[in-house]
Design an enzyme around this catalytic site. Structure first.
Site, mmCIF file in Angstrom:
data_model
loop_
_atom_site.group_PDB
_atom_site.id
_atom_site.type_symbol
_atom_site.label_atom_id
_atom_site.label_comp_id
_atom_site.label_asym_id
_atom_site.label_seq_id
_atom_site.Cartn_x
_atom_site.Cartn_y
_atom_site.Cartn_z
ATOM 1 N N ASP A 155 3.760 2.562 -4.049
ATOM 2 C CA ASP A 155 2.863 3.413 -4.839
ATOM 3 C C ASP A 155 2.814 2.781 -6.221
ATOM 4 O OD1 ASP A 155 1.686 5.323 -6.440
ATOM 5 O OD2 ASP A 155 2.824 7.009 -5.601
ATOM 6 N N VAL A 156 1.611 2.366 -6.664
ATOM 7 C CA VAL A 156 1.527 1.678 -7.957
ATOM 8 C C VAL A 156 1.926 2.592 -9.123
ATOM 9 C CG1 VAL A 156 -0.191 -0.046 -7.261
ATOM 10 C CG2 VAL A 156 -0.974 2.132 -8.232
ATOM 11 N N ASP A 166 0.842 -1.198 0.000
ATOM 12 C CA ASP A 166 0.000 0.000 0.000
ATOM 13 C C ASP A 166 0.880 1.252 0.000
ATOM 14 O OD1 ASP A 166 -3.257 0.327 0.742
ATOM 15 O OD2 ASP A 166 -2.057 2.133 1.071
ATOM 16 N N TYR A 174 -13.454 9.057 -12.922
ATOM 17 C CA TYR A 174 -13.390 7.751 -12.245
ATOM 18 C C TYR A 174 -13.948 6.656 -13.163
ATOM 19 C CZ TYR A 174 -14.280 4.203 -8.610
ATOM 20 O OH TYR A 174 -14.315 3.047 -7.864
ATOM 21 N N THR A 232 -16.788 0.901 2.513
ATOM 22 C CA THR A 232 -15.357 1.063 2.804
ATOM 23 C C THR A 232 -15.098 2.546 3.078
ATOM 24 O OG1 THR A 232 -14.709 1.619 0.550
ATOM 25 C CG2 THR A 232 -14.815 -0.726 1.090
ATOM 26 N N LYS A 278 -12.100 3.527 -14.945
ATOM 27 C CA LYS A 278 -12.461 2.140 -14.622
ATOM 28 C C LYS A 278 -12.899 1.388 -15.879
ATOM 29 C CE LYS A 278 -11.706 2.044 -10.128
ATOM 30 N NZ LYS A 278 -10.755 1.135 -9.502
HETATM 31 N N1 NAD Z 1 -16.032 0.938 -2.034
HETATM 32 C C1 NAD Z 1 -16.780 0.849 -3.111
HETATM 33 O O1 NAD Z 1 -18.010 0.990 -3.065
HETATM 34 C C2 NAD Z 1 -16.133 0.564 -4.445
HETATM 35 C C3 NAD Z 1 -16.983 0.384 -5.524
HETATM 36 C C4 NAD Z 1 -16.436 0.101 -6.758
HETATM 37 C C5 NAD Z 1 -15.068 -0.004 -6.905
HETATM 38 N N2 NAD Z 1 -14.251 0.195 -5.835
HETATM 39 C C6 NAD Z 1 -12.813 0.070 -6.068
HETATM 40 O O2 NAD Z 1 -12.265 -0.830 -5.136
HETATM 41 C C7 NAD Z 1 -10.906 -0.496 -4.888
HETATM 42 C C8 NAD Z 1 -10.687 -0.401 -3.386
HETATM 43 O O3 NAD Z 1 -11.508 0.646 -2.907
HETATM 44 P P1 NAD Z 1 -11.918 0.798 -1.377
HETATM 45 O O4 NAD Z 1 -13.315 1.224 -1.372
HETATM 46 O O5 NAD Z 1 -11.479 -0.389 -0.611
HETATM 47 O O6 NAD Z 1 -11.023 2.085 -1.010
HETATM 48 P P2 NAD Z 1 -10.052 2.424 0.210
HETATM 49 O O7 NAD Z 1 -9.736 3.873 0.056
HETATM 50 O O8 NAD Z 1 -10.597 1.922 1.488
HETATM 51 O O9 NAD Z 1 -8.759 1.561 -0.152
HETATM 52 C C9 NAD Z 1 -7.945 1.892 -1.240
HETATM 53 C C10 NAD Z 1 -6.515 1.604 -0.852
HETATM 54 O O10 NAD Z 1 -5.694 1.880 -1.985
HETATM 55 C C11 NAD Z 1 -4.540 2.551 -1.533
HETATM 56 N N3 NAD Z 1 -3.976 3.338 -2.624
HETATM 57 C C12 NAD Z 1 -4.472 4.463 -3.191
HETATM 58 N N4 NAD Z 1 -3.639 4.909 -4.140
HETATM 59 C C13 NAD Z 1 -2.607 4.024 -4.185
HETATM 60 C C14 NAD Z 1 -1.422 3.943 -4.946
HETATM 61 N N5 NAD Z 1 -1.112 4.890 -5.853
HETATM 62 N N6 NAD Z 1 -0.576 2.911 -4.749
HETATM 63 C C15 NAD Z 1 -0.864 1.974 -3.816
HETATM 64 N N7 NAD Z 1 -1.946 2.005 -3.037
HETATM 65 C C16 NAD Z 1 -2.816 3.021 -3.226
HETATM 66 C C17 NAD Z 1 -5.013 3.429 -0.385
HETATM 67 O O11 NAD Z 1 -3.948 3.841 0.458
HETATM 68 C C18 NAD Z 1 -6.010 2.502 0.298
HETATM 69 O O12 NAD Z 1 -5.384 1.707 1.275
HETATM 70 C C19 NAD Z 1 -10.647 0.825 -5.623
HETATM 71 O O13 NAD Z 1 -10.001 0.546 -6.844
HETATM 72 C C20 NAD Z 1 -12.040 1.367 -5.872
HETATM 73 O O14 NAD Z 1 -12.084 2.188 -7.013
HETATM 74 C C21 NAD Z 1 -14.756 0.475 -4.605
#
Ligand code: NAD
Length: 275
Positions: A79-80, A53, A171, A206, A175
């Site tokens: 960092d990705v 992360d 976004y 989340t 995606k």
């Molecule tokens: N929560 C939802 O409803 C939802 C819905 C659709 C898609 N998503 C997708 O699911 C994935 C996870 O989302 P989440 O809701 O768990 O969010 P979250 O913010 O709880 O977790 C995301 C994690 O990614 C890490 N991160 C961000 N940028 C980064 C980078 N450049 N390099 C490495 N790590 C990085 C953050 O530090 C965090 O720990 C995301 O891709 C999000 O777009 C979430």
């Protein structure tokens, strides 16, 4: 008695070929939300987990949690968007465990703006993390994945990648690109024995969602979801484990929605209004 023994034999054979035990999984964005649940789910199924992360504190906290529950996990700051971080993370996995079987990319950002207001910097940030990060991470991991007898990549996109909504332009467009990228990877990397699939979650409770959706919008959204509730991170994590495991050995280049039926909700509403 003979039947029981056969059943046991079948069960043992099925367990042997479907398990992810002792395989190595790297979970990017594993420090929070869906990624955190994915890391726990892999560990609970016996995999060794690399929690990667941007936020070192969060990655370490998840890895420590897994270890305290008897699992095997290490934390890596990554960092990705930074190739040097990706290279260092993969080198560490190689030196610690000598293999990588499963890569799950949950790292993602959301930059909600109407299209007319979206500045190019925030637009580019969405693409840098959500698309280029996924591409760079996966293709950097490919040489290790190719050596695995059961390699797989799971990317996490979003329902927003296939449907338009106000404020979701950068976004959703990023995606959509991630879904297409994953499908192309799946088709291209089949020859290397690497399966690639992409999960599109609906609304999952989340920190990311809670920070971007008011309580009123959450309630209205839950009402529209056929299962009448938001998803739990664990429900996406279970799907990620299934897709990454040999149980999904004939599934590649697919987008799978995990959304309580939301992607079909317009059809449900139309059917209700027609009857
Ligand atoms: N929560 C939802 O409803 C939802 C819905 C659709 C898609 N998503 C997708 O699911 C994935 C996870 O989302 P989440 O809701 O768990 O969010 P979250 O913010 O709880 O977790 C995301 C994690 O990614 C890490 N991160 C961000 N940028 C980064 C980078 N450049 N390099 C490495 N790590 C990085 C953050 O530090 C965090 O720990 C995301 O891709 C999000 O777009 C979430």
């Amino acid at each position: 008695m003979t039947e029981d023994r056969n059943a046991d034999g079948l069960r043992r054979d099925w367990m042997r070929t479907s398990t992810i035990e002792d395989m190595v999984a790297l979970v990017a964005g594993g420090g929070s939300g869906i990624g955190e649940a994915v890391a726990h789910a892999f560990a609970a199924n016996g995999a060794k987990v690399v929690v990667a992360d941007l936020r070192p504190d969060m990655a370490e906290s998840v890895a420590a949690d897994i270890r305290s529950q008897g699992g095997t996990a290490i934390a890596i700051t990554m960092d990705v968007c930074r190739q040097a971080d990706i290279d260092a993370a993969l080198a560490k996995v190689d030196s610690d465990w000598g293999r990588l079987d499963m890569l799950v990319n949950c790292a993602g950002v959301i930059t909600p703006r109407r299209l007319v207001d979206a500045d190019l910097a925030s637009w580019r940030k969405s693409f840098e993390v959500n698309v280029e990060g996924a591409l760079q991470l996966a293709r950097s991991a490919l040489p290790m994945l190719k050596k695995s007898p059961a390699a797989s990549v799971v990317n996490v996109a979003s329902l927003a990648g296939g449907r338009a909504y106000p404020n979701g332009g950068s976004y959703g467009t990023s995606k959509a690109a991630l879904i297409h990228l994953s499908q192309t990877m799946g088709v291209e990397w089949a020859e290397h024995g690497v399966r690639v699939n992409v999960i599109s979650p609906g609304s999952v409770l989340t920190p990311l969602l809670l920070a971007n959706m008011s309580k009123a919008t959450q309630a209205a959204r839950a009402e529209r979801i056929p299962l009448h509730r938001m998803g739990a991170p664990r429900e996406v994590a279970d799907l990620a484990v299934f897709l990454a495991s040999p149980m999904a050995s004939y599934i590649t280049a697919q987008e799978i929605c995990c959304d309580g039926g939301l992607s079909q909700a317009l059809m449900v509403q139309k059917w209700q209004s027609d009857n």
